[in-house]
Design a protein around this motif. Structure first.
Motif, PDB file in Angstrom:
ATOM      1  N   SER A   1     -16.449  25.084  38.135  1.00 14.13           N
ATOM      2  CA  SER A   1     -16.299  23.849  38.935  1.00 14.13           C
ATOM      3  C   SER A   1     -17.063  22.690  38.314  1.00 14.13           C
TER       4      SER A   1
ATOM      5  N   LEU B   1     -22.907  22.006  28.091  1.00 15.84           N
ATOM      6  CA  LEU B   1     -23.831  22.591  29.062  1.00 15.84           C
ATOM      7  C   LEU B   1     -23.443  24.042  29.355  1.00 15.84           C
ATOM      8  N   THR B   2     -22.133  24.272  29.360  1.00 16.64           N
ATOM      9  CA  THR B   2     -21.620  25.595  29.728  1.00 16.64           C
ATOM     10  C   THR B   2     -22.116  26.695  28.786  1.00 16.64           C
TER      11      THR B   2
ATOM     12  N   LYS C   1     -15.487   6.016  34.498  1.00 20.30           N
ATOM     13  CA  LYS C   1     -14.737   6.875  35.437  1.00 20.30           C
ATOM     14  C   LYS C   1     -15.381   6.959  36.813  1.00 20.30           C
ATOM     15  N   VAL C   2     -16.700   7.144  36.851  1.00 17.18           N
ATOM     16  CA  VAL C   2     -17.345   7.406  38.152  1.00 17.18           C
ATOM     17  C   VAL C   2     -17.347   6.175  39.065  1.00 17.18           C
TER      18      VAL C   2
ATOM     19  N   TYR D   1     -23.572  23.731  39.395  1.00 18.96           N
ATOM     20  CA  TYR D   1     -24.378  24.913  39.109  1.00 18.96           C
ATOM     21  C   TYR D   1     -25.757  24.746  39.727  1.00 18.96           C
TER      22      TYR D   1
ATOM     23  N   ILE E   1     -18.919  30.909  29.629  1.00 16.23           N
ATOM     24  CA  ILE E   1     -17.856  30.007  30.073  1.00 16.23           C
ATOM     25  C   ILE E   1     -17.193  29.480  28.810  1.00 16.23           C
TER      26      ILE E   1
ATOM     27  N   GLY F   1     -21.909  15.134  24.900  1.00 15.11           N
ATOM     28  CA  GLY F   1     -21.515  16.321  25.652  1.00 15.11           C
ATOM     29  C   GLY F   1     -22.386  16.554  26.876  1.00 15.11           C
TER      30      GLY F   1
ATOM     31  N   ALA G   1     -23.057  11.385  34.849  1.00 14.42           N
ATOM     32  CA  ALA G   1     -22.180  10.222  35.026  1.00 14.42           C
ATOM     33  C   ALA G   1     -22.191   9.308  33.805  1.00 14.42           C
ATOM     34  N   ALA G   2     -22.428   9.889  32.640  1.00 15.45           N
ATOM     35  CA  ALA G   2     -22.546   9.042  31.454  1.00 15.45           C
ATOM     36  C   ALA G   2     -21.235   8.908  30.692  1.00 15.45           C
ATOM     37  N   GLY G   3     -20.288   9.782  30.997  1.00 15.20           N
ATOM     38  CA  GLY G   3     -19.037   9.812  30.229  1.00 15.20           C
ATOM     39  C   GLY G   3     -18.181   8.571  30.471  1.00 15.20           C
TER      40      GLY G   3
ATOM     41  N   GLY H   1     -20.401  13.790  38.301  1.00 22.83           N
ATOM     42  CA  GLY H   1     -20.123  12.588  39.095  1.00 22.83           C
ATOM     43  C   GLY H   1     -18.652  12.397  39.411  1.00 22.83           C
ATOM     44  N   ASP H   2     -17.806  13.272  38.884  1.00 23.02           N
ATOM     45  CA  ASP H   2     -16.363  13.080  39.087  1.00 23.02           C
ATOM     46  C   ASP H   2     -15.757  14.120  40.022  1.00 23.02           C
TER      47      ASP H   2
ATOM     48  N   TYR I   1      -9.718  23.211  32.859  1.00 25.96           N
ATOM     49  CA  TYR I   1     -11.067  23.636  33.259  1.00 25.96           C
ATOM     50  C   TYR I   1     -11.642  24.674  32.295  1.00 25.96           C
ATOM     51  N   GLY I   2     -12.963  24.794  32.301  1.00 25.57           N
ATOM     52  CA  GLY I   2     -13.616  25.888  31.602  1.00 25.57           C
ATOM     53  C   GLY I   2     -13.337  27.182  32.364  1.00 25.57           C
TER      54      GLY I   2
HETATM   55  C1  UD1 Z   1     -16.528  20.071  32.454  1.00 28.78           C
HETATM   56  C2  UD1 Z   1     -16.976  21.486  32.060  1.00 28.78           C
HETATM   57  C3  UD1 Z   1     -15.858  22.478  32.418  1.00 28.78           C
HETATM   58  C4  UD1 Z   1     -15.550  22.375  33.909  1.00 28.78           C
HETATM   59  C5  UD1 Z   1     -15.238  20.941  34.291  1.00 28.78           C
HETATM   60  C6  UD1 Z   1     -15.160  20.818  35.805  1.00 28.78           C
HETATM   61  C7  UD1 Z   1     -18.396  21.256  30.090  1.00 28.78           C
HETATM   62  C8  UD1 Z   1     -18.477  21.417  28.616  1.00 28.78           C
HETATM   63  N1  UD1 Z   1     -17.221  21.539  30.636  1.00 28.78           N
HETATM   64  O1  UD1 Z   1     -15.388  19.761  31.672  1.00 28.78           O
HETATM   65  O2  UD1 Z   1     -16.259  23.795  32.115  1.00 28.78           O
HETATM   66  O3  UD1 Z   1     -14.473  23.225  34.214  1.00 28.78           O
HETATM   67  O4  UD1 Z   1     -16.264  20.029  33.851  1.00 28.78           O
HETATM   68  O5  UD1 Z   1     -14.705  19.567  36.233  1.00 28.78           O
HETATM   69  O6  UD1 Z   1     -19.384  20.920  30.711  1.00 28.78           O
HETATM   70  N2  UD1 Z   1     -20.653  13.543  30.906  1.00 28.78           N
HETATM   71  C9  UD1 Z   1     -21.833  12.935  30.512  1.00 28.78           C
HETATM   72  N3  UD1 Z   1     -22.132  12.873  29.184  1.00 28.78           N
HETATM   73  C10 UD1 Z   1     -21.332  13.411  28.210  1.00 28.78           C
HETATM   74  C11 UD1 Z   1     -20.139  14.044  28.630  1.00 28.78           C
HETATM   75  C12 UD1 Z   1     -19.823  14.095  29.993  1.00 28.78           C
HETATM   76  O7  UD1 Z   1     -22.587  12.447  31.330  1.00 28.78           O
HETATM   77  O8  UD1 Z   1     -21.698  13.311  27.047  1.00 28.78           O
HETATM   78  C13 UD1 Z   1     -20.341  13.587  32.349  1.00 28.78           C
HETATM   79  C14 UD1 Z   1     -19.063  12.863  32.713  1.00 28.78           C
HETATM   80  O9  UD1 Z   1     -19.340  11.523  33.044  1.00 28.78           O
HETATM   81  C15 UD1 Z   1     -18.558  13.654  33.914  1.00 28.78           C
HETATM   82  C16 UD1 Z   1     -19.122  15.034  33.697  1.00 28.78           C
HETATM   83  O10 UD1 Z   1     -20.137  14.919  32.737  1.00 28.78           O
HETATM   84  O11 UD1 Z   1     -19.041  13.159  35.138  1.00 28.78           O
HETATM   85  C17 UD1 Z   1     -18.072  16.041  33.215  1.00 28.78           C
HETATM   86  O12 UD1 Z   1     -17.536  15.569  31.990  1.00 28.78           O
HETATM   87  P1  UD1 Z   1     -16.006  15.743  31.644  1.00 28.78           P
HETATM   88  O13 UD1 Z   1     -15.749  15.156  30.317  1.00 28.78           O
HETATM   89  O14 UD1 Z   1     -15.153  15.313  32.768  1.00 28.78           O
HETATM   90  O15 UD1 Z   1     -15.969  17.356  31.500  1.00 28.78           O
HETATM   91  P2  UD1 Z   1     -14.712  18.276  31.581  1.00 28.78           P
HETATM   92  O16 UD1 Z   1     -13.958  18.229  30.303  1.00 28.78           O
HETATM   93  O17 UD1 Z   1     -13.948  18.003  32.822  1.00 28.78           O
END
Ligand code: UD1
Ligand code: CA
Length: 460
Positions: free
Chosen positions: A171, A199-200, A23-24, A174, A153, A78, A10-12, A102-103, A139-140
């Motif tokens: 999704s 992470l993927t 966002k969250v 994991y 992925i 990331g 939930a850091a994004g 978190g989303d 999505y990935g």
């Molecule tokens: C991510 C996945 C993707 C998957 C999708 C599902 C990766 C690289 N990609 O993409 O394969 O299909 O989710 O919804 O993981 N976050 C952090 N710190 C960061 C970046 C993100 O905490 O540095 C958190 C965000 O707050 C969010 C979650 O991780 O809750 C997912 O991040 P988001 O940017 O939405 O990833 P997607 O591009 O949707």
């Protein structure tokens, strides 16, 4: 079996939301996105829950409160980098990490439980929750080899045209073997289109190490939806609305127009109650049997007993007794408590007021900070003058009293049992039991006044 830690990312920032809020902390069905995910994780009885916070992390912590462990990701490099920040809290005793974003508020506990069971049952290094989407954009994608095993992925932005055609998507939830995850996270590099630690990418690392990677594919893509934009937020809202309304209908509640009835997840409604359109039921509201609610009502954090009718009204933090009739156009503010069979009619505002059984406040009144007994009748236009500019004072109206129309009751004041207040009175002193309180100028009639006035005007 070793312990399970849930990690919620939930850091994004959620750039695509175009918002000041992280966002969250956007809400769906009346609850923060992350609160939905957290509540779902709690249902699984995991041993600990770690939330990775970063962008406006203090605000996320403040809104979600104590309970989970918060780990900080100061720079959002990331999802892989985010998980790394949980490292210290993923202690030796933790065998399995359940990772969720978190989303993704629509995920159900059943699905996560199945994911967890498959992962633990088959001793995998990673099990990815996947689904097939008619439109996988954003999505990935899950890349499988010719033996149909998951090999890696690939993110939308890094995918080849062939990979973009894959409909099976990641999704973002994991299960991982904790030890393998921690090791693999140290090996990933930000050499991709977004320059992020994905992470993927740990999936490919596991594969190279010859570890077992599984996919748990769900049939229901709806659950998987990650919220990245306001459009997706509205779509999730519609899914929640349908889920909640269908559950209530299954329990015996009639909802005339489920598409236009807005009920939050924690609301309880007993069978044979009918909900009319444009009704908003929120918070910890509980509604009894055989009520008729709506159209156009908002009821928040209130308890409504059986057989109550409410139309075109707003009720907040109040308790309503059996067979009351409320509205149209009533406003019941916090601290209102109605006994059985009370009638509150049009343009009546009640605040912090207790009303006894069978009393009536049918129209155009403000009653605040009052205790009203049983079988009291309060005439149109009655106002409790409860505020002197500094303090709020109590008005007491005892059983059987009758308040004439357009009266002011200047608190603190008491109208005792069976007393009457004459219409148009401004009552500043107590009215004893059985007495009539009159407090207004006496009427004087001046005979022939009109004729005399007209004569004067003509002479001018
Ligand atoms: C991510 C996945 C993707 C998957 C999708 C599902 C990766 C690289 N990609 O993409 O394969 O299909 O989710 O919804 O993981 N976050 C952090 N710190 C960061 C970046 C993100 O905490 O540095 C958190 C965000 O707050 C969010 C979650 O991780 O809750 C997912 O991040 P988001 O940017 O939405 O990833 P997607 O591009 O949707
Ligand atoms: Ca996402």
């Amino acid at each position: 079996m070793g312990r399970v830690a849930a990690v919620i990312l939930a850091a994004g920032k959620g750039t695509r939301m175009r918002s000041q809020l992280p966002k969250v902390l956007h809400k769906v069905a009346g609850k923060y996105l992350i609160q939905h995910v957290l509540d779902t994780c709690k249902k699984l009885l995991v041993d600990k829950i770690i939330i990775i916070v970063g962008h406006q992390g203090e605000l996320v912590q403040e809104k979600i409160g104590q309970g989970p462990i918060y780990a900080w990701q100061r720079e959002q490099l990331g999802t892989g980098h985010a998980v790394l920040q949980a490292g210290d809290f993923i202690t030796e005793d933790v065998e399995t990490v359940l990772l969720v974003c978190g989303d993704t508020p629509l995920l159900t506990a059943d699905t996560l439980q199945n994911l967890l069971e498959m992962h633990q049952g088959q001793g995998a290094a990673a099990t990815v929750l996947t689904t097939c989407m008619p439109d996988p954009t954003g999505y990935g994608r899950i890349v499988r080899d010719d033996r149909n095993e998951v090999v890696r992925i690939v993110e939308q932005k890094d995918a080849t045209p062939e990979e973009l055609a894959i409909q099976e998507i990641n999704s973002g939830s994991y299960c991982f073997n904790a030890r393998h995850l921690k090791e693999a996270l140290l090996q990933i590099r930000p050499d991709n289109a977004q320059g992020e630690y994905y992470l993927t990418d740990v999936i490919a690392v596991f594969k190279q190490q010859g570890l077992k990677v599984l996919a748990y594919e769900t049939e229901d893509p709806e659950e998987i939806a990650g919220i990245n934009s306001r459009i997706q937020l509205a779509q999730a809202e519609a899914v929640f609305r349908r889920r909640i309304n269908e559950k209530l209908m299954g329990q015996g509640v009639t909802i005339l127009d489920p598409g236009n009835t807005y009920i939050e997840g924690d609301v309880q409604i007993a069978p044979d109650t009918v909900i009319y359109p444009y009704t908003f039921l929120q918070g910890r509201t509980v509604i009894g049997r055989e009520c008729e609610i709506g159209p156009n009502c908002t009821i928040k954090d209130s308890t409504i007993a059986a057989g109550v009718t409410v139309t075109h009204s707003v009720i907040v933090e109040s308790e309503i007794g059996e067979n009351c009739q409320i509205g149209p156009y009533s406003y019941l503010r916090p601290g209102t408590r109605l006994g059985r069979g009370v009638k509150v009619g049009d343009f009546v505002e009640l605040k912090k007021t207790v009303v006894g059984e069978g009393s009536k406040i049918p129209h155009l009144s403000y009653i605040g900070d009052a205790v009203v007994g049983q079988k009291v009748n309060i005439g149109a236009g009655t106002i409790t003058c409860n505020y002197d500019g500094k303090n709020k004072w109590l008005t007491e109206i005892e059983d059987g009293a009758f308040i004439g129309s357009n009266s002011n009751l200047v608190a603190p004041v008491k109208v005792e049992r069976n007393a009457y207040v004459a219409a148009g009175s401004t009552i500043t002193e107590n009215v004893p039991a059985g007495a009539l309180g009159v407090a207004r100028g006496r009427q004087a009639n001046i005979p022939g006044w009109v004729k005399e006035k007209k004569k004067q005007l003509e002479e001018k």
